[in-house]
Design a protein around this motif. Structure first.
Motif, PDB file in Angstrom:
ATOM      1  N   MET A   1       5.029  29.547  39.111  1.00 46.24           N
ATOM      2  CA  MET A   1       4.488  30.837  38.668  1.00 46.24           C
ATOM      3  C   MET A   1       3.044  30.698  38.195  1.00 46.24           C
ATOM      4  O   MET A   1       2.200  31.544  38.497  1.00 46.24           O
ATOM      5  CB  MET A   1       5.357  31.435  37.557  1.00 46.24           C
ATOM      6  CG  MET A   1       6.675  31.972  38.047  1.00 46.24           C
ATOM      7  SD  MET A   1       7.606  32.795  36.757  1.00 46.24           S
ATOM      8  CE  MET A   1       8.198  31.399  35.821  1.00 46.24           C
ATOM      9  N   LEU A   2       2.751  29.625  37.455  1.00 44.90           N
ATOM     10  CA  LEU A   2       1.369  29.404  37.007  1.00 44.90           C
ATOM     11  C   LEU A   2       0.443  29.159  38.193  1.00 44.90           C
ATOM     12  O   LEU A   2      -0.686  29.646  38.208  1.00 44.90           O
ATOM     13  CB  LEU A   2       1.309  28.222  36.041  1.00 44.90           C
ATOM     14  CG  LEU A   2       1.531  28.541  34.570  1.00 44.90           C
ATOM     15  CD1 LEU A   2       1.583  27.258  33.747  1.00 44.90           C
ATOM     16  CD2 LEU A   2       0.470  29.462  34.038  1.00 44.90           C
ATOM     17  N   ASN A   3       0.917  28.416  39.184  1.00 46.99           N
ATOM     18  CA  ASN A   3       0.090  28.159  40.365  1.00 46.99           C
ATOM     19  C   ASN A   3      -0.193  29.446  41.137  1.00 46.99           C
ATOM     20  O   ASN A   3      -1.317  29.662  41.595  1.00 46.99           O
ATOM     21  CB  ASN A   3       0.745  27.120  41.273  1.00 46.99           C
ATOM     22  CG  ASN A   3       0.635  25.728  40.713  1.00 46.99           C
ATOM     23  OD1 ASN A   3      -0.264  25.419  39.940  1.00 46.99           O
ATOM     24  ND2 ASN A   3       1.572  24.869  41.089  1.00 46.99           N
ATOM     25  N   VAL A   4       0.813  30.305  41.271  1.00 44.89           N
ATOM     26  CA  VAL A   4       0.618  31.589  41.952  1.00 44.89           C
ATOM     27  C   VAL A   4      -0.387  32.430  41.171  1.00 44.89           C
ATOM     28  O   VAL A   4      -1.287  33.048  41.745  1.00 44.89           O
ATOM     29  CB  VAL A   4       1.956  32.328  42.138  1.00 44.89           C
ATOM     30  CG1 VAL A   4       1.740  33.759  42.606  1.00 44.89           C
ATOM     31  CG2 VAL A   4       2.844  31.581  43.111  1.00 44.89           C
ATOM     32  N   ALA A   5      -0.248  32.457  39.845  1.00 47.80           N
ATOM     33  CA  ALA A   5      -1.175  33.224  39.009  1.00 47.80           C
ATOM     34  C   ALA A   5      -2.593  32.665  39.105  1.00 47.80           C
ATOM     35  O   ALA A   5      -3.565  33.427  39.157  1.00 47.80           O
ATOM     36  CB  ALA A   5      -0.694  33.225  37.556  1.00 47.80           C
ATOM     37  N   ARG A   6      -2.727  31.349  39.142  1.00 44.51           N
ATOM     38  CA  ARG A   6      -4.053  30.719  39.279  1.00 44.51           C
ATOM     39  C   ARG A   6      -4.708  31.114  40.599  1.00 44.51           C
ATOM     40  O   ARG A   6      -5.889  31.473  40.642  1.00 44.51           O
ATOM     41  CB  ARG A   6      -3.926  29.197  39.219  1.00 44.51           C
ATOM     42  CG  ARG A   6      -3.639  28.646  37.863  1.00 44.51           C
ATOM     43  CD  ARG A   6      -3.433  27.141  37.923  1.00 44.51           C
ATOM     44  NE  ARG A   6      -3.031  26.642  36.634  1.00 44.51           N
ATOM     45  CZ  ARG A   6      -2.011  25.810  36.437  1.00 44.51           C
ATOM     46  NH1 ARG A   6      -1.310  25.357  37.447  1.00 44.51           N
ATOM     47  NH2 ARG A   6      -1.705  25.421  35.214  1.00 44.51           N
TER      48      ARG A   6
END
Length: 93
Positions: free
Chosen positions: A4-9
């Motif tokens: 999820m953090l990678n997608v948000a980044r």
């Protein structure tokens, strides 16, 4: 949660690139025609650019966050990509 953090980044990074395009186009249009609408659009894009820069900073240096908060922010970033991409489409086309 890492996914999820990678997608948000990625979404925040894409937003930044798209917003730079919008600022360039709207800034150039404002210099040509001196319209309040194009000036307002450019200022709005600059505020969104600042918001996405700050979001990317926090995504790259995450403080302790709950999974629901990360999920909600990821969804918002992805929706923002769709909205900004549409603005780029109608502006540059």
């Amino acid at each position: 949660m890492d996914l999820m953090l990678n997608v948000a980044r990625i979404a925040a990074g894409v937003n930044i690139l798209l917003l730079l395009v919008l600022v360039a186009v709207w800034g150039q249009n404002y210099r040509k025609i001196r319209s309040k609408h194009t000036f307002g659009s450019a200022v709005f894009a600059l505020f969104l650019l600042a918001e996405n820069g700050l979001a990317l900073f926090y995504y790259l240096n995450p403080p302790p966050m709950s999974v629901p908060a990360v999920r909600a922010m990821m969804y918002l970033q992805v929706l923002e990509v769709a909205g900004i991409a549409f603005l780029v489409y109608v502006t540059v086309d």
